[in-house]
Design an enzyme around this catalytic site. Structure first.
Site: not given
Length: 375
Positions: A103, A125, A137, A212, A220, A246
């Site tokens: 995706d 998938e 995605e 990530h 934040r 990441h």
């Protein structure tokens, strides 16, 4: 699917991120076993060449024929550059089918390039849905499914989603190629990886964290609440959290001036075998990754998902995973519920022969005694 002029089918496999390398590896190897001409195109969406090469080396895969080296850009610019580069390569090499997996923007660009070039597109998938259109995605999944000629659904659930949307392509339940990969490499990881000794952690005595996603780390408050919840649970249960961070997440920590709680140890990103070993050995995994939800389910490690929706609901249905969101209290509650859970669930993603089934559907090469499609 029509074969090339010499009678040998040519398959183009397009990938761009490390999860795609892992999930496409069984397809690449199956093509090799069957003598299929396979054009391997890397978009360079994950742009650390050194880290990518480690994955190709450990999985014993050939170096891609082309690397577009697109790198990190806005969604539109990244996808546009990929689309242009892939289209040029497809025109030059005229494969019979384009295979994309997952995706990402690489998947969307590959599917669009194939469809616009009048080349059959197979989506590996297919049918995953989070039903959250704020996730980029999700847009990639939906568009790719609707332009694909072959939709290789990993489960009956994903097949039903595709049928409800009346996608025009052929839908086949094949299982998920991640099962193929994990079944092939988990013993090798246990044998070859020394990551537990290197990190000085004992099996079942630490937690693993991956975080990530933009919605979690790009603000934040969200990132702070995620870290607070995980660290609070770790403190209450007297265990350390290992966080292979990441680059995106690290840059956000620096930008926000967020201090990582002492219960969480950040380390550099890991290669495939080391990360697989940590997933297998952790007492519990906290993640916002869809792929990690699948992998922990297959490996028998309980999982807490730091999101409010998932495109892998099967992991929750079988009891391997639960959704916690980002509220610290909810994260602690979810961790308490999942810690120590017996891994007696059934793996819902097939039996490890998805790649062979996909090539069988495409009538590409020949593999004797292929297994029946899972239900």
């Amino acid at each position: 699917m029509t074969a090339t002029s010499d009678g040998t089918p040519k398959v183009a496999i397009i990938l761009g991120t490390r999860p795609e390398i892992i999930k496409c590896a069984p397809l690449i190897k199956a093509c090799d076993r069957r003598g299929v001409d396979c054009l391997l195109i890397h978009t360079g969406q994950h742009y650390s060449e050194d880290l990518d090469q480690v994955f190709f080396d450990q999985l014993e895969l050939p170096t891609p024929d082309y690397n577009l080296e697109v790198g990190s850009r806005s969604h539109g610019e990244q996808t546009g550059r990929m689309l242009e580069g892939i289209e040029n390569l497809l025109e030059a090499h005229t494969p019979d089918i384009v295979l994309v997996q997952g995706d990402t923007n690489s998947v969307l660009a590959g599917a669009l390039a194939g469809a616009k070039s009048n080349i059959d597109v197979g989506h590996v998938e297919a049918g995953l849905r989070s039903f959250d259109r704020e996730m980029p995605e999700e847009t990639n999944r939906v568009v790719t499914d609707h332009v694909s000629d072959y939709l290789f659904a990993p489960t009956e659930e994903t097949k039903r989603y595709l049928e409800r949307e009346s996608v025009p392509g052929e839908i086949v339940v094949t299982g998920n190629t991640i099962v193929d990969s994990l079944y092939e490499y988990r013993d090798l990881a246990a044998e070859k990886s020394d990551v537990l000794n290197e990190l000085n952690v004992a099996e079942d005595d630490f937690y693993l964290l991956t975080a990530h996603r933009a919605e979690n780390v790009d603000t934040r408050d969200s990132f702070d609440r995620l870290l607070e919840g995980v660290s609070r649970f770790a403190a209450q249960t007297d265990r350390e959290v290992v966080y292979p961070i990441h680059p995106r997440a690290q840059s956000r920590l620096d930008e926000f001036g967020l201090a990582v709680p002492e219960e969480i140890r950040t380390i550099e990103p890991l290669d495939f075998l080391d990360f697989l070993r940590l997933e297998s050995a952790a007492a519990l995994v906290f993640t916002d990754s869809g792929g990690v939800q699948e992998e922990t389910c297959i490996l028998g490690t309980p999982c807490v998902t730091l999101r409010y929706s998932t495109e892998r609901p099967e992991t929750a249905y079988v009891g391997a995973n639960c959704l916690a969101g980002l509220d610290p209290d909810d994260i602690v509650e979810a961790g308490t519920m999942m810690l120590g859970k017996c891994a007696d669930w059934d793996v819902p993603f097939g039996d490890g022969r998805a790649a062979e089934r996909i090539l069988d559907v495409l009538a590409v090469g020949a593999e004797p005694d292929a297994a029946e499609v899972p239900t």
